[in-house]
Enzyme design. Structure first.
Site, PDB file in Angstrom:
ATOM      1  N   ARG A   1      -8.983  -6.589   7.761  1.00 33.75           N
ATOM      2  CA  ARG A   1      -9.673  -5.401   8.252  1.00 33.75           C
ATOM      3  C   ARG A   1     -11.150  -5.525   7.895  1.00 33.75           C
ATOM      4  NH1 ARG A   1      -5.293  -2.607   9.717  1.00 33.75           N
ATOM      5  NH2 ARG A   1      -3.674  -1.979   8.256  1.00 33.75           N
TER       6      ARG A   1
ATOM      7  N   ARG B   1       7.793  -2.664   2.733  1.00 31.51           N
ATOM      8  CA  ARG B   1       7.958  -2.765   4.181  1.00 31.51           C
ATOM      9  C   ARG B   1       8.294  -4.205   4.553  1.00 31.51           C
ATOM     10  NH1 ARG B   1       2.983   1.100   6.271  1.00 31.51           N
ATOM     11  NH2 ARG B   1       3.743   2.946   5.189  1.00 31.51           N
TER      12      ARG B   1
ATOM     13  N   GLU C   1      -8.772   9.334   5.086  1.00 33.64           N
ATOM     14  CA  GLU C   1      -8.951   7.892   5.166  1.00 33.64           C
ATOM     15  C   GLU C   1      -9.295   7.507   6.590  1.00 33.64           C
ATOM     16  OE1 GLU C   1      -6.325   5.422   2.439  1.00 33.64           O
ATOM     17  OE2 GLU C   1      -4.943   6.835   3.325  1.00 33.64           O
ATOM     18  N   GLU C   2     -10.018   6.407   6.694  1.00 32.89           N
ATOM     19  CA  GLU C   2     -10.375   5.905   8.021  1.00 32.89           C
ATOM     20  C   GLU C   2      -9.138   5.509   8.824  1.00 32.89           C
ATOM     21  OE1 GLU C   2      -9.469   2.612   8.446  1.00 32.89           O
ATOM     22  OE2 GLU C   2      -8.913   2.608   6.335  1.00 32.89           O
ATOM     23  N   SER C   3      -8.037   5.248   8.134  1.00 28.17           N
ATOM     24  CA  SER C   3      -6.815   4.770   8.792  1.00 28.17           C
ATOM     25  C   SER C   3      -6.038   5.929   9.415  1.00 28.17           C
ATOM     26  CB  SER C   3      -5.944   4.014   7.791  1.00 28.17           C
ATOM     27  OG  SER C   3      -5.685   4.827   6.665  1.00 28.17           O
TER      28      SER C   3
ATOM     29  N   SER D   1       6.171   3.579   8.698  1.00 31.71           N
ATOM     30  CA  SER D   1       5.029   4.269   9.277  1.00 31.71           C
ATOM     31  C   SER D   1       4.811   3.946  10.746  1.00 31.71           C
ATOM     32  CB  SER D   1       3.784   3.945   8.438  1.00 31.71           C
ATOM     33  OG  SER D   1       2.700   4.702   8.885  1.00 31.71           O
ATOM     34  N   HIS D   2       3.648   3.396  11.047  1.00 34.43           N
ATOM     35  CA  HIS D   2       3.247   3.141  12.431  1.00 34.43           C
ATOM     36  C   HIS D   2       3.753   1.789  12.941  1.00 34.43           C
ATOM     37  CE1 HIS D   2       0.641   1.578   9.422  1.00 34.43           C
ATOM     38  NE2 HIS D   2       0.328   0.599  10.245  1.00 34.43           N
TER      39      HIS D   2
ATOM     40  N   THR E   1      -7.930   2.248  -1.051  1.00 32.91           N
ATOM     41  CA  THR E   1      -7.050   2.555   0.082  1.00 32.91           C
ATOM     42  C   THR E   1      -5.634   2.825  -0.425  1.00 32.91           C
ATOM     43  OG1 THR E   1      -8.334   1.228   1.598  1.00 32.91           O
ATOM     44  CG2 THR E   1      -6.023   1.533   2.150  1.00 32.91           C
TER      45      THR E   1
ATOM     46  N   THR F   1       0.827  -1.200   0.000  1.00 30.35           N
ATOM     47  CA  THR F   1       0.000   0.000   0.000  1.00 30.35           C
ATOM     48  C   THR F   1       0.866   1.255   0.000  1.00 30.35           C
ATOM     49  OG1 THR F   1      -1.608  -1.229   1.338  1.00 30.35           O
ATOM     50  CG2 THR F   1      -1.917   1.135   1.195  1.00 30.35           C
TER      51      THR F   1
ATOM     52  N   LYS G   1      10.122   3.991   0.400  1.00 35.06           N
ATOM     53  CA  LYS G   1       9.198   4.261  -0.700  1.00 35.06           C
ATOM     54  C   LYS G   1       9.712   5.422  -1.528  1.00 35.06           C
ATOM     55  CE  LYS G   1       5.971   7.323   1.653  1.00 35.06           C
ATOM     56  NZ  LYS G   1       4.603   7.770   1.674  1.00 35.06           N
TER      57      LYS G   1
ATOM     58  N   LYS H   1      -0.668  12.453   3.495  1.00 35.52           N
ATOM     59  CA  LYS H   1      -1.501  12.820   4.624  1.00 35.52           C
ATOM     60  C   LYS H   1      -0.598  13.472   5.677  1.00 35.52           C
ATOM     61  CE  LYS H   1      -1.589   8.077   6.404  1.00 35.52           C
ATOM     62  NZ  LYS H   1      -1.092   7.210   5.335  1.00 35.52           N
TER      63      LYS H   1
ATOM     64  N   ASP I   1       1.882   9.381  14.207  1.00 36.07           N
ATOM     65  CA  ASP I   1       2.492   8.048  14.118  1.00 36.07           C
ATOM     66  C   ASP I   1       3.992   8.113  13.861  1.00 36.07           C
ATOM     67  OD1 ASP I   1       2.338   8.987  11.517  1.00 36.07           O
ATOM     68  OD2 ASP I   1       2.119   6.976  10.683  1.00 36.07           O
TER      69      ASP I   1
ATOM     70  N   ASP J   1       2.515  11.107   9.493  1.00 40.68           N
ATOM     71  CA  ASP J   1       1.440  11.420   8.546  1.00 40.68           C
ATOM     72  C   ASP J   1       0.053  11.064   9.074  1.00 40.68           C
ATOM     73  OD1 ASP J   1       1.747   8.699   8.306  1.00 40.68           O
ATOM     74  OD2 ASP J   1       2.084   8.690   6.126  1.00 40.68           O
ATOM     75  N   ARG J   2      -0.023  10.303  10.155  1.00 44.73           N
ATOM     76  CA  ARG J   2      -1.343   9.962  10.699  1.00 44.73           C
ATOM     77  C   ARG J   2      -1.694  10.868  11.873  1.00 44.73           C
ATOM     78  NH1 ARG J   2      -2.397   3.505  10.574  1.00 44.73           N
ATOM     79  NH2 ARG J   2      -1.601   3.164   8.479  1.00 44.73           N
TER      80      ARG J   2
ATOM     81  N   ASP K   1       5.960   8.121  11.244  1.00 44.63           N
ATOM     82  CA  ASP K   1       6.521   9.056  10.263  1.00 44.63           C
ATOM     83  C   ASP K   1       5.732  10.355  10.155  1.00 44.63           C
ATOM     84  OD1 ASP K   1       4.381   7.656   9.132  1.00 44.63           O
ATOM     85  OD2 ASP K   1       5.176   7.829   7.101  1.00 44.63           O
TER      86      ASP K   1
HETATM   87  C1  G16 Z   1      -0.696   3.566   4.469  1.00 40.63           C
HETATM   88  C2  G16 Z   1      -1.305   4.260   3.298  1.00 40.63           C
HETATM   89  C3  G16 Z   1      -2.724   4.645   3.595  1.00 40.63           C
HETATM   90  C4  G16 Z   1      -3.511   3.417   4.017  1.00 40.63           C
HETATM   91  C5  G16 Z   1      -2.834   2.775   5.200  1.00 40.63           C
HETATM   92  C6  G16 Z   1      -3.476   1.464   5.594  1.00 40.63           C
HETATM   93  O1  G16 Z   1      -0.571   4.460   5.529  1.00 40.63           O
HETATM   94  O2  G16 Z   1      -0.579   5.421   2.960  1.00 40.63           O
HETATM   95  O3  G16 Z   1      -3.260   5.209   2.440  1.00 40.63           O
HETATM   96  O4  G16 Z   1      -4.819   3.754   4.342  1.00 40.63           O
HETATM   97  O5  G16 Z   1      -1.502   2.477   4.876  1.00 40.63           O
HETATM   98  O6  G16 Z   1      -3.323   0.563   4.552  1.00 40.63           O
HETATM   99  P1  G16 Z   1      -3.658  -0.968   4.743  1.00 40.63           P
HETATM  100  O7  G16 Z   1      -5.099  -1.015   5.161  1.00 40.63           O
HETATM  101  O8  G16 Z   1      -3.405  -1.575   3.392  1.00 40.63           O
HETATM  102  O9  G16 Z   1      -2.778  -1.506   5.834  1.00 40.63           O
HETATM  103  P2  G16 Z   1       0.782   4.577   6.334  1.00 40.63           P
HETATM  104  O10 G16 Z   1       0.498   5.591   7.406  1.00 40.63           O
HETATM  105  O11 G16 Z   1       1.037   3.190   6.879  1.00 40.63           O
HETATM  106  O12 G16 Z   1       1.796   5.001   5.332  1.00 40.63           O
END
Ligand code: G16
Length: 544
Positions: free
Chosen positions: A497, A22, A364-366, A113-114, A345, A18, A126, A377, A278, A282-283, A280
């Site tokens: 999910r 990773r 996004e919901e995430s 990320s998180h 997503t 996504t 990335k 984000k 989070d 962005d959340r 990095d």
């Molecule tokens: C990444 C993507 C987001 C996505 C999230 C969750 O966020 O940039 O667009 O909504 O992963 O993705 P998944 O449901 O496939 O785990 P981040 O903050 O991890 O870079």
């Protein structure tokens, strides 16, 4: 200095998910693993000779090692200049900001990320394109294709560079410019929000806030912006010291992993405002005193109130949300008479819409919210947006949210995650759902009747690229939805999910706990998908 050509063998597992590649750190530490992927990126980019790249990461374990390798490879591949954050640090939104501001060719962002960090935890890499956003699928596919056939990479045999002082250095023919990771980003925030109004709020002697940086990248950003520029008391920040292993924590700003902050905000005499970001940066998670704002509601509320904030005073042209995100934003878009786009997503799907000027806000919901100010984000941006709203509206977070529901109705929403389940079981669950597509419509479960079920597919309205199998939707006749997806960001087994949504227009029924309001749909999800059977779990790992 002589460039060295190193022979290598392709790895077969370098397909970006996504958001980039990773993997566990030991996977990246395999011989030539990182180098193969970096060379695959560089080989996939046309006309990079003499170009400027931006480089930085979230400071997790392996960040600096990777930065030094990437610098030497960039020099060997003819890159002209690299702007690198001091000590190798750049939050994801700051990297996007810097790419855009200096009109760089693109950037390499190091982050998982998180996901937790440390010698046996996660690392990620990335590529972001010149608009500052994550590379679209056609670019990530080209990188993956290259990684499957790569047989050599190029590197400059040089000493590691000192990256703790700002300024320019030479590496072969390439210039390495160490930049302040915070300055450009802070300046951009100051141009969007009413800092004076926020300063007044934070200094009024009554308003109390807590920001949890979760020992990740946003500590220095919050220190500069919230404390230094906006005058928040120093003890408003928690866990603001970035650590290589994020203090052993899981820097995912949600109700489960940001529990330290949640406990403070749900205690008696709680502060007025709480937020977390989070790994990095962005959340974001937004809390009021004893109140949680779902990310879907946050997007809708920011959209409905955008004109109260200087950067969006002239209104927003459109909204985009990922498919599993609740439809709360759609209702705002309808009232504002602007379009609302539904994308798969992944923040990368917003890039074309933002570049074409079709949308101003995305979410996004995430726990991701952002706007056209960058192409990622942006966690602190969302925090500042909320602080600006609180300063202008002079109401609590809960009052603003409840008024929003009264006006637009409430989209009860929850996501249930089943983390690290066996891949085979997760795939079987998805297959089971697909096998029911032909027969589900018209079936009744208690008060709910299925209207449709399908695999979400998306055709980008700008470049017409098509993305299929982006999540399974089950829609009910009253507009409620259950969505099933397998995460594309995990590194262990599969993460299922399950997204649940129900709309409530009746203001007398808007005060329920989300899990209570969604109880019937939660049961229906298990009945239809066999969640317990296929995952072997009787409850989710994380509920948001
Ligand atoms: C990444 C993507 C987001 C996505 C999230 C969750 O966020 O940039 O667009 O909504 O992963 O993705 P998944 O449901 O496939 O785990 P981040 O903050 O991890 O870079």
């Amino acid at each position: 200095m002589q460039v060295t050509d190193i022979r290598t063998t392709a790895y077969k597992d370098q397909k970006p998910g996504t958001s980039g590649l990773r993997k566990k750190v030991p996977v990246f530490q395999q011989t030539h693993y990182l180098e193969n992927f970096v060379q695959s990126i560089l080989d996939s980019l046309p006309d990079i000779q003499g170009a400027t790249l931006v480089l930085g990461g979230d400071g997790r374990y392996y960040n600096l090692t990777a930065i030094q390798t990437i610098l030497k490879m960039a020099a060997a591949n003819g890159i002209g200049r690299v702007l690198v954050g001091r000590a190798g640090l750049l939050s994801t939104p700051a990297a996007s900001c810097v790419i855009r501001k200096y009109q760089a060719y693109g950037g390499i962002v190091l982050s998982a990320s998180h996901n937790p960090a440390g010698p046996t935890e996660d690392f990620g890499i990335k590529y972001n394109i010149g608009n500052g956003g994550p590379a679209p699928e056609k670019v990530t596919e080209a990188i993956y294709a290259r990684s499957l056939s790569i047989d050599h990479y190029r590197i400059l045999p040089a000493d590691d560079l000192p990256l703790d002082e700002l300024g320019k250095q030479q590496l072969g023919d390439m210039i390495v410019e160490v930049i302040d990771p915070v300055a450009d980003y802070a300046e951009l925030m100051e141009s969007l929000f009413d800092f004076e109004a926020i300063r007044t709020l934070l200094g009024n002697g009554q308003f109390r806030m807590r920001f949890d940086a979760m020992h990740a990248i946003t500590g220095p950003y919050a220190q500069e912006i919230l404390v230094k520029r906006l005058g928040a008391p120093a003890d408003s920040l928690m866990n603001a010291q970035p650590l290589e292993d994020f203090g052993g924590g899981h820097p995912d700003p949600n109700l489960t992993y940001a529990h330290e902050l949640v406990e403070i905000l749900f205690a008696q005499n709680a502060p007025d405002f709480g937020a977390a970001s989070d790994g990095d940066g962005d959340r974001n998670m937004i809390l009021g005193g004893n109140f949680f704002v779902t990310p879907s509601d946050s997007l809708a509320i920011l959209a409905a109130n955008a004109t109260q904030v200087p950067g969006y005073r002239n209104g927003i042209v459109g909204i985009a949300r990922s498919m599993p995100t609740s439809q709360a934003a759609d209702r705002v878009a309808e009232a504002l008479n602007i379009p609302c786009y539904e994308t798969p997503t992944g923040w990368k799907f917003f890039g074309n819409l933002l570049d074409a000027g079709k949308v101003t806000l995305c979410g996004e919901e995430s726990f991701g919210t952002g706007s056209d100010h960058v192409r990622e984000k942006d966690g602190l941006w969302a925090v500042l947006f909320w602080l600006n709203l609180l300063a202008v509206r002079k109401q609590s977070v809960a009052e603003i949210a409840r008024e929003h529901w009264q006006r637009f109705g409430r989209n009860y929403y929850s996501r249930h995650d089943y983390e690290g389940v066996p891949t085979e079981g997760a795939n079987k669950l998805i297959d089971t759902l697909r096998a029911q597509f032909a027969t589900l419509a018209g079936q009744t479960y208690g008060a709910y009747t299925v209207a449709f079920s399908d695999d979400f597919a998306y055709t980008d309205p700008i470049d017409h690229s098509v993305s299929t199998q982006q999540g399974i939707r089950i829609g009910f006749t009253d507009g409620s939805r259950i969505v099933f997806r397998l995460s594309g960001t995990g590194t262990e087994g599969a993460t299922l999910r399950v997204y649940l949504e129900r709309y409530e227009a009746d203001t007398a029924k808007q005060g329920l706990d989300g899990q209570v309001a969604l109880a019937d749909l939660i049961k229906i999800a298990d009945d239809i998908a066999g969640i317990r059977k296929h995952t072997g779990r009787n409850k989710p790992t994380v509920i948001t």
